[in-house]
Design a protein around this motif. Structure first.
Motif, PDB file in Angstrom:
ATOM      1  N   VAL A 133       0.822  -1.212   0.000  1.00  0.00           N
ATOM      2  CA  VAL A 133       0.000   0.000   0.000  1.00  0.00           C
ATOM      3  C   VAL A 133       0.857   1.264   0.000  1.00  0.00           C
ATOM      4  CG1 VAL A 133      -1.694   1.335   1.319  1.00  0.00           C
ATOM      5  CG2 VAL A 133      -2.000  -1.128   1.029  1.00  0.00           C
ATOM      6  N   PRO A 134       1.899   1.360   0.849  1.00  0.00           N
ATOM      7  CA  PRO A 134       2.718   2.583   0.816  1.00  0.00           C
ATOM      8  C   PRO A 134       3.372   2.830  -0.538  1.00  0.00           C
ATOM      9  CG  PRO A 134       3.135   1.325   2.822  1.00  0.00           C
ATOM     10  CD  PRO A 134       2.325   0.445   1.935  1.00  0.00           C
ATOM     11  N   ARG A 135       3.853   1.764  -1.187  1.00  0.00           N
ATOM     12  CA  ARG A 135       4.514   1.946  -2.484  1.00  0.00           C
ATOM     13  C   ARG A 135       3.502   2.311  -3.563  1.00  0.00           C
ATOM     14  NH1 ARG A 135       8.742  -3.210  -2.371  1.00  0.00           N
ATOM     15  NH2 ARG A 135      10.101  -2.380  -0.740  1.00  0.00           N
ATOM     16  N   LEU A 136       2.313   1.696  -3.500  1.00  0.00           N
ATOM     17  CA  LEU A 136       1.278   2.067  -4.459  1.00  0.00           C
ATOM     18  C   LEU A 136       0.866   3.519  -4.275  1.00  0.00           C
ATOM     19  CD1 LEU A 136      -1.100  -1.027  -4.660  1.00  0.00           C
ATOM     20  CD2 LEU A 136       0.334  -0.100  -6.473  1.00  0.00           C
ATOM     21  N   ALA A 137       0.808   3.956  -3.008  1.00  0.00           N
ATOM     22  CA  ALA A 137       0.440   5.346  -2.732  1.00  0.00           C
ATOM     23  C   ALA A 137       1.412   6.310  -3.397  1.00  0.00           C
ATOM     24  CB  ALA A 137       0.402   5.586  -1.222  1.00  0.00           C
ATOM     25  N   ALA A 138       2.691   5.916  -3.442  1.00  0.00           N
ATOM     26  CA  ALA A 138       3.687   6.781  -4.069  1.00  0.00           C
ATOM     27  C   ALA A 138       3.428   6.929  -5.567  1.00  0.00           C
ATOM     28  CB  ALA A 138       5.091   6.210  -3.838  1.00  0.00           C
ATOM     29  N   HIS A 139       2.848   5.896  -6.184  1.00  0.00           N
ATOM     30  CA  HIS A 139       2.558   5.946  -7.620  1.00  0.00           C
ATOM     31  C   HIS A 139       1.220   6.639  -7.908  1.00  0.00           C
ATOM     32  CE1 HIS A 139       5.921   3.392  -8.825  1.00  0.00           C
ATOM     33  NE2 HIS A 139       5.595   2.539  -7.884  1.00  0.00           N
ATOM     34  N   PHE A 140       0.200   6.308  -7.125  1.00  0.00           N
ATOM     35  CA  PHE A 140      -1.147   6.816  -7.394  1.00  0.00           C
ATOM     36  C   PHE A 140      -1.454   8.122  -6.666  1.00  0.00           C
ATOM     37  CE2 PHE A 140      -1.704   2.421  -8.704  1.00  0.00           C
ATOM     38  CZ  PHE A 140      -2.517   2.545  -9.812  1.00  0.00           C
ATOM     39  N   GLY A 141      -0.634   8.465  -5.683  1.00  0.00           N
ATOM     40  CA  GLY A 141      -0.872   9.695  -4.936  1.00  0.00           C
ATOM     41  C   GLY A 141      -1.571   9.411  -3.623  1.00  0.00           C
ATOM     42  N   PRO A 142      -1.178  10.069  -2.552  1.00  0.00           N
ATOM     43  CA  PRO A 142      -1.748   9.788  -1.218  1.00  0.00           C
ATOM     44  C   PRO A 142      -3.226  10.100  -1.113  1.00  0.00           C
ATOM     45  CG  PRO A 142      -0.345  11.745  -1.175  1.00  0.00           C
ATOM     46  CD  PRO A 142      -0.132  11.108  -2.498  1.00  0.00           C
ATOM     47  N   LEU A 143      -3.727  11.128  -1.821  1.00  0.00           N
ATOM     48  CA  LEU A 143      -5.143  11.481  -1.704  1.00  0.00           C
ATOM     49  C   LEU A 143      -6.037  10.329  -2.151  1.00  0.00           C
ATOM     50  CD1 LEU A 143      -7.395  13.459  -1.093  1.00  0.00           C
ATOM     51  CD2 LEU A 143      -7.113  14.411  -3.400  1.00  0.00           C
ATOM     52  N   LEU A 144      -5.735   9.747  -3.311  1.00  0.00           N
ATOM     53  CA  LEU A 144      -6.549   8.633  -3.797  1.00  0.00           C
ATOM     54  C   LEU A 144      -6.451   7.451  -2.852  1.00  0.00           C
ATOM     55  CD1 LEU A 144      -8.297   7.210  -5.881  1.00  0.00           C
ATOM     56  CD2 LEU A 144      -6.225   6.695  -7.200  1.00  0.00           C
ATOM     57  N   MET A 145      -5.259   7.154  -2.342  1.00  0.00           N
ATOM     58  CA  MET A 145      -5.115   6.018  -1.441  1.00  0.00           C
ATOM     59  C   MET A 145      -5.885   6.229  -0.151  1.00  0.00           C
ATOM     60  SD  MET A 145      -3.478   3.938  -3.278  1.00  0.00           S
ATOM     61  CE  MET A 145      -3.282   2.637  -2.061  1.00  0.00           C
ATOM     62  N   VAL A 146      -5.873   7.455   0.377  1.00  0.00           N
ATOM     63  CA  VAL A 146      -6.638   7.748   1.599  1.00  0.00           C
ATOM     64  C   VAL A 146      -8.133   7.577   1.342  1.00  0.00           C
ATOM     65  CG1 VAL A 146      -7.333   9.589   3.174  1.00  0.00           C
ATOM     66  CG2 VAL A 146      -4.907   9.228   2.670  1.00  0.00           C
ATOM     67  N   GLN A 147      -8.611   8.074   0.213  1.00  0.00           N
ATOM     68  CA  GLN A 147     -10.019   7.914  -0.134  1.00  0.00           C
ATOM     69  C   GLN A 147     -10.402   6.448  -0.232  1.00  0.00           C
ATOM     70  OE1 GLN A 147      -9.896  10.398  -3.722  1.00  0.00           O
ATOM     71  NE2 GLN A 147     -11.376  11.778  -2.765  1.00  0.00           N
ATOM     72  N   LEU A 148      -9.509   5.642  -0.784  1.00  0.00           N
ATOM     73  CA  LEU A 148      -9.787   4.211  -0.892  1.00  0.00           C
ATOM     74  C   LEU A 148      -9.791   3.549   0.484  1.00  0.00           C
ATOM     75  CD1 LEU A 148      -7.598   3.291  -4.005  1.00  0.00           C
ATOM     76  CD2 LEU A 148     -10.088   3.434  -3.912  1.00  0.00           C
ATOM     77  N   LEU A 149      -8.805   3.865   1.293  1.00  0.00           N
ATOM     78  CA  LEU A 149      -8.706   3.251   2.611  1.00  0.00           C
ATOM     79  C   LEU A 149      -9.881   3.629   3.506  1.00  0.00           C
ATOM     80  CD1 LEU A 149      -4.865   3.634   3.239  1.00  0.00           C
ATOM     81  CD2 LEU A 149      -6.102   1.521   2.774  1.00  0.00           C
ATOM     82  N   LEU A 150     -10.398   4.845   3.349  1.00  0.00           N
ATOM     83  CA  LEU A 150     -11.535   5.303   4.154  1.00  0.00           C
ATOM     84  C   LEU A 150     -12.877   4.959   3.508  1.00  0.00           C
ATOM     85  CD1 LEU A 150     -10.247   8.809   5.325  1.00  0.00           C
ATOM     86  CD2 LEU A 150     -10.231   6.645   6.590  1.00  0.00           C
ATOM     87  N   ARG A 151     -12.834   4.283   2.377  1.00  0.00           N
ATOM     88  CA  ARG A 151     -14.041   3.822   1.669  1.00  0.00           C
ATOM     89  C   ARG A 151     -14.974   4.985   1.326  1.00  0.00           C
ATOM     90  NH1 ARG A 151     -15.206  -1.462   5.566  1.00  0.00           N
ATOM     91  NH2 ARG A 151     -13.123  -2.374   5.304  1.00  0.00           N
ATOM     92  N   ARG A 152     -14.382   6.044   0.816  1.00  0.00           N
ATOM     93  CA  ARG A 152     -15.179   7.216   0.445  1.00  0.00           C
ATOM     94  C   ARG A 152     -15.624   7.176  -1.016  1.00  0.00           C
ATOM     95  NH1 ARG A 152     -11.690  12.049   3.427  1.00  0.00           N
ATOM     96  NH2 ARG A 152     -12.321  11.531   5.576  1.00  0.00           N
ATOM     97  N   LEU A 153     -15.097   6.218  -1.776  1.00  0.00           N
ATOM     98  CA  LEU A 153     -15.419   6.140  -3.191  1.00  0.00           C
ATOM     99  C   LEU A 153     -16.249   4.894  -3.488  1.00  0.00           C
ATOM    100  CD1 LEU A 153     -11.919   6.991  -4.737  1.00  0.00           C
ATOM    101  CD2 LEU A 153     -13.828   8.557  -4.352  1.00  0.00           C
ATOM    102  N   THR A 154     -17.138   4.997  -4.471  1.00  0.00           N
ATOM    103  CA  THR A 154     -17.797   3.803  -4.991  1.00  0.00           C
ATOM    104  C   THR A 154     -16.807   3.043  -5.864  1.00  0.00           C
ATOM    105  OG1 THR A 154     -18.591   4.889  -6.999  1.00  0.00           O
ATOM    106  CG2 THR A 154     -20.014   5.025  -5.039  1.00  0.00           C
ATOM    107  N   LEU A 155     -17.161   1.808  -6.200  1.00  0.00           N
ATOM    108  CA  LEU A 155     -16.298   1.023  -7.072  1.00  0.00           C
ATOM    109  C   LEU A 155     -16.048   1.753  -8.389  1.00  0.00           C
ATOM    110  CD1 LEU A 155     -14.843  -1.579  -7.996  1.00  0.00           C
ATOM    111  CD2 LEU A 155     -17.090  -2.445  -8.695  1.00  0.00           C
ATOM    112  N   ALA A 156     -17.115   2.264  -9.005  1.00  0.00           N
ATOM    113  CA  ALA A 156     -16.972   2.940 -10.296  1.00  0.00           C
ATOM    114  C   ALA A 156     -16.100   4.183 -10.171  1.00  0.00           C
ATOM    115  CB  ALA A 156     -18.347   3.310 -10.851  1.00  0.00           C
ATOM    116  N   ASP A 157     -16.293   4.950  -9.087  1.00  0.00           N
ATOM    117  CA  ASP A 157     -15.480   6.152  -8.882  1.00  0.00           C
ATOM    118  C   ASP A 157     -14.008   5.788  -8.704  1.00  0.00           C
ATOM    119  OD1 ASP A 157     -17.710   7.757  -9.031  1.00  0.00           O
ATOM    120  OD2 ASP A 157     -17.977   7.910  -6.855  1.00  0.00           O
ATOM    121  N   ALA A 158     -13.754   4.711  -7.955  1.00  0.00           N
ATOM    122  CA  ALA A 158     -12.378   4.311  -7.681  1.00  0.00           C
ATOM    123  C   ALA A 158     -11.668   3.844  -8.949  1.00  0.00           C
ATOM    124  CB  ALA A 158     -12.360   3.201  -6.628  1.00  0.00           C
ATOM    125  N   ILE A 159     -12.356   3.011  -9.754  1.00  0.00           N
ATOM    126  CA  ILE A 159     -11.750   2.530 -10.996  1.00  0.00           C
ATOM    127  C   ILE A 159     -11.505   3.690 -11.954  1.00  0.00           C
ATOM    128  CG2 ILE A 159     -12.109   1.092 -13.032  1.00  0.00           C
ATOM    129  CD1 ILE A 159     -11.492  -0.581 -10.626  1.00  0.00           C
TER     130      ILE A 159
END
Length: 265
Positions: free
Chosen positions: A196-222
């Motif tokens: 997860v930390p290494r993926l966060a470096a590629h995708f950006g911390p904001l998106l990873m935080v949103q995913l970890l906190l389950r703030r996005l729907t599946l469609a929004d996340a993809i």
């Protein structure tokens, strides 16, 4: 890049990582793709499902030693179809798919699946491809309740979003030219996919935080992940809950055999 032949090209990923594959060794096979399920090598079962789908114009088996896989008698019988070919895979999965897509003889659209996707049927192929094409990349997913209704309570890798839990179905559609961007990006991050930390470096911390906190729907996340990869992407939910089952460990193998036996009954 030229247009592919009329219809889809299916890439079947049948390689394995260097060293001894534990599951293959468990069943006394050198290659995981040749492990029998319900009396038939996994690879042969997947190839047959694709060959029986009228939407598929060509099937390419990809592995480090693809010719050896095709030489297996059961696979050779399935691979007797003139639409089926073998191709040596490269160093990485995404790089191998990228090489195929960039080959003028192949091009797009491409369906990608794996040799252990033993629950695949022509009906699922048709359903998936009918829903593909709205974006550059389509990702097959199965909703948890749907899977559990089909196979019972099951240990899977569940991805949890605001609208529920889902698992992948080892089925991808690459349709738009920007799918190449996604493959190039993923080739760079593939080795970090389980961190997860290494993926966060590629995708950006904001998106990873949103995913970890389950703030996005599946469609929004993809869709958000697709934007990071430089392509439009969408999940494609499958109606057959069994498609969330692949064969990575002995208990998966036992479950697949039971489901296939139930299907024959």
């Amino acid at each position: 890049m030229t247009d592919a032949p009329q219809g889809w090209t299916a890439l079947v990923l049948a390689g394995q990582r260097p060293g001894v594959d534990r599951l293959a060794a468990h069943f006394g096979r050198e290659a995981k793709a040749l492990i029998p399920v319900a009396g038939e090598p996994m690879l042969a079962r997947v190839v047959r499902a694709l060959a029986d789908a009228p939407q598929i114009a060509r099937i390419i088996i990809m592995a480090q030693d693809a010719s050896a896989l095709v030489a297996d008698p059961a696979v050779a019988k399935a691979a007797g179809d003139t639409r089926i070919d073998a191709r040596r895979s490269g160093r990485t999965i995404s790089g191998s798919v990228l090489d195929a897509v960039n080959d003028p003889a192949i091009g797009l659209p491409v369906l990608v699946t794996t040799a252990d996707n033993v629950m695949l049927t022509p009906a699922t192929v048709a359903e998936f491809l009918a829903a593909a094409g709205a974006g550059d990349v389509g990702v097959a997913m199965v909703e948890r309740g749907n899977l559990e209704r089909a196979v019972g309570s099951n240990r899977r890798t569940w991805l949890t979003f605001r609208d529920g839990a889902f698992t992948g179905a080892n089925l991808f559609a690459l349709t738009g030219t920007s799918a190449v961007n996604a493959l190039r990006f993923w080739e760079r991050v593939e080795q970090d996919r389980k961190s997860v930390p290494r993926l966060a470096a590629h995708f950006g911390p904001l998106l990873m935080v949103q995913l970890l906190l389950r703030r996005l729907t599946l469609a929004d996340a993809i869709a958000a992940a697709g934007r990071k990869l430089g392509a439009s992407a969408a999940p494609l939910l499958l109606s057959d809950g069994r498609m969330g089952v692949d064969v990575d460990k002995p208990e998966d193998h036992a479950l697949a055999e039971r489901l296939l036996a139930d299907g024959r009954a």
